[in-house]
Design an enzyme around this catalytic site. Structure first.
Site, PDB file in Angstrom:
ATOM      1  N   CYS A  31      36.858 123.165  13.648  1.00 23.95           N
ATOM      2  CA  CYS A  31      37.273 121.800  13.314  1.00 23.95           C
ATOM      3  C   CYS A  31      36.105 121.026  12.705  1.00 23.95           C
ATOM      4  O   CYS A  31      35.138 120.700  13.386  1.00 23.95           O
ATOM      5  CB  CYS A  31      37.780 121.119  14.580  1.00 23.95           C
ATOM      6  N   CYS A  34      35.374 117.602  14.304  1.00 19.93           N
ATOM      7  CA  CYS A  34      34.799 117.822  15.645  1.00 19.93           C
ATOM      8  C   CYS A  34      33.306 118.115  15.537  1.00 19.93           C
ATOM      9  O   CYS A  34      32.510 117.629  16.348  1.00 19.93           O
ATOM     10  CB  CYS A  34      35.476 118.993  16.345  1.00 19.93           C
TER      11      CYS A  34
END
Length: 65
Positions: A31, A34
């Protein structure tokens, strides 16, 4: 900060939140956002009056339900 393969959500998040705030960061290695947000959360958590718990959703998919 917590990021361990053996993780007890009850103890490390729910029980711990009875004495101090707990911020849970659900993240995944793939991600992009993230990976950008993670280091910022780490810096903010250093010395903060709250606990940062990082949960890798690839390792603990049952917790993100």
């Amino acid at each position: 900060m917590t990021d361990t393969p053996t993780f007890d959500f009850q103890t490390e998040v729910l029980d711990a939140s009875q004495t101090a705030p707990v911020l849970v960061d659900f993240w995944a290695p793939w991600c992009g956002p993230c990976r950008v947000l993670g280091p910022t959360l780490d810096r903010l958590a250093d010395g903060a009056p709250w606990t940062l718990v990082k949960i890798n959703t690839d390792e603990h998919p049952e917790l993100m339900q």
